[in-house]
Scaffold this motif. Sequence first.
Motif, PDB file in Angstrom:
ATOM      1  N   ARG A 134       0.869  -1.177   0.000  1.00 30.02           N
ATOM      2  CA  ARG A 134       0.000   0.000   0.000  1.00 30.02           C
ATOM      3  C   ARG A 134       0.903   1.224   0.000  1.00 30.02           C
ATOM      4  N   ILE A 135       0.601   2.194  -0.871  1.00 26.96           N
ATOM      5  CA  ILE A 135       1.485   3.339  -1.051  1.00 26.96           C
ATOM      6  C   ILE A 135       0.746   4.624  -0.692  1.00 26.96           C
ATOM      7  N   SER A 136       1.351   5.390   0.218  1.00 31.54           N
ATOM      8  CA  SER A 136       0.804   6.682   0.628  1.00 31.54           C
ATOM      9  C   SER A 136       1.807   7.780   0.307  1.00 31.54           C
ATOM     10  N   ILE A 137       1.293   8.935  -0.087  1.00 27.25           N
ATOM     11  CA  ILE A 137       2.118  10.106  -0.354  1.00 27.25           C
ATOM     12  C   ILE A 137       1.678  11.218   0.588  1.00 27.25           C
ATOM     13  N   ASP A 138       2.595  11.693   1.396  1.00 27.10           N
ATOM     14  CA  ASP A 138       2.301  12.744   2.374  1.00 27.10           C
ATOM     15  C   ASP A 138       1.092  12.398   3.240  1.00 27.10           C
ATOM     16  N   GLY A 139       1.030  11.138   3.656  1.00 30.86           N
ATOM     17  CA  GLY A 139      -0.009  10.688   4.562  1.00 30.86           C
ATOM     18  C   GLY A 139      -1.321  10.308   3.919  1.00 30.86           C
ATOM     19  N   ARG A 140      -1.454  10.452   2.631  1.00 28.83           N
ATOM     20  CA  ARG A 140      -2.691  10.104   1.928  1.00 28.83           C
ATOM     21  C   ARG A 140      -2.484   8.860   1.075  1.00 28.83           C
ATOM     22  N   VAL A 141      -3.328   7.851   1.246  1.00 28.15           N
ATOM     23  CA  VAL A 141      -3.214   6.621   0.464  1.00 28.15           C
ATOM     24  C   VAL A 141      -3.516   6.930  -0.995  1.00 28.15           C
ATOM     25  N   ARG A 142      -2.569   6.597  -1.858  1.00 31.35           N
ATOM     26  CA  ARG A 142      -2.730   6.819  -3.286  1.00 31.35           C
ATOM     27  C   ARG A 142      -2.943   5.522  -4.062  1.00 31.35           C
ATOM     28  N   LEU A 143      -2.425   4.421  -3.514  1.00 30.41           N
ATOM     29  CA  LEU A 143      -2.612   3.119  -4.156  1.00 30.41           C
ATOM     30  C   LEU A 143      -2.839   2.108  -3.043  1.00 30.41           C
ATOM     31  N   ASN A 144      -4.059   1.599  -2.971  1.00 31.09           N
ATOM     32  CA  ASN A 144      -4.426   0.762  -1.831  1.00 31.09           C
ATOM     33  C   ASN A 144      -3.756  -0.596  -1.873  1.00 31.09           C
ATOM     34  N   GLU A 145      -3.632  -1.175  -3.066  1.00 30.24           N
ATOM     35  CA  GLU A 145      -2.981  -2.485  -3.203  1.00 30.24           C
ATOM     36  C   GLU A 145      -2.191  -2.531  -4.502  1.00 30.24           C
ATOM     37  N   LEU A 146      -0.931  -2.852  -4.389  1.00 32.69           N
ATOM     38  CA  LEU A 146      -0.081  -3.071  -5.554  1.00 32.69           C
ATOM     39  C   LEU A 146       0.549  -4.444  -5.423  1.00 32.69           C
ATOM     40  N   PHE A 147       0.163  -5.363  -6.324  1.00 26.57           N
ATOM     41  CA  PHE A 147       0.799  -6.683  -6.393  1.00 26.57           C
ATOM     42  C   PHE A 147       1.955  -6.576  -7.381  1.00 26.57           C
ATOM     43  N   CYS A 148       3.168  -6.934  -6.933  1.00 25.55           N
ATOM     44  CA  CYS A 148       4.345  -6.652  -7.748  1.00 25.55           C
ATOM     45  C   CYS A 148       5.539  -7.454  -7.235  1.00 25.55           C
TER      46      CYS A 148
END
Length: 260
Positions: A134-148
């Motif tokens: 899960r990727i957040s930018i400046d405290g805001r979730v931008r991508l909830n799930e990334l399978f990689c």
Amino acid sequence: MFKPEPFVTRLAFVASERPEAQEARERLAARYGDVDEDRAQVVVALGGDGFMLETLHRHIEAPKPIYGMNRGSVGFLMNEYSEDDLLERINAAERAAIHPLSMVAVDTRRGQHRALAINEVSLLRQTRQTAKLRISIDGRVRLNELFCDGALVATPAGSTAYNLSAHGPIIPLDAKVLALTPISAFRPRRWRGALLPHTARVTFEILEADKRPVSAVADNFEVRDVLEVHVAEDRDITLTMLFDAGRSLEERVLAEQFSV
């Protein structure tokens, strides 16, 4: 910040373990003199890109200009090797100022690990299982799930390294952006990453960490079994690399975008 003297005369030569690098160091030291690194105006690094990164890391607490010459296998960050007119080349050299990334990684035992990265911070799957992030930018979730297989944050200086191999964008040094690039994204398939302002703070959360373990790597410093990783540019640190006139790092980054 290190302030250069009017004319550079005091050099310190350092070399990788490769025989050709060690031999070059002996010849150059005999020809131009060799002082301790703490007394040098410029440190001359002989090796490949990996050794240049090692040298920059070693001087990160008290930065000095580093002039590299290629005596290794990869030399994107290095100048061409020549033993002639070295002082003239260094004094006419163009400067590239770069800021490293700061990584704070929290492992599954809740231990915190801090490191700096000049090229990139990478998250990599440790087993056959894909990573789930899960990727957040400046405290805001931008991508909830990334399978990689993983993901990375690259500096402009590092954008032509692992980032480029992962099909990330090449970034001009003065663009004031960072590259956020997935590594072999499985879902969402069409996501190719993002360009972020250099002030962005990136947080990776590892989902299902027990089933899908992930390691975090800041250049050559690795932390295994991480739960979350925080990445941000450290503007308090400025590192300087020297490049021959007309062969600046900015020019190399630009030329790389037109290579075929």
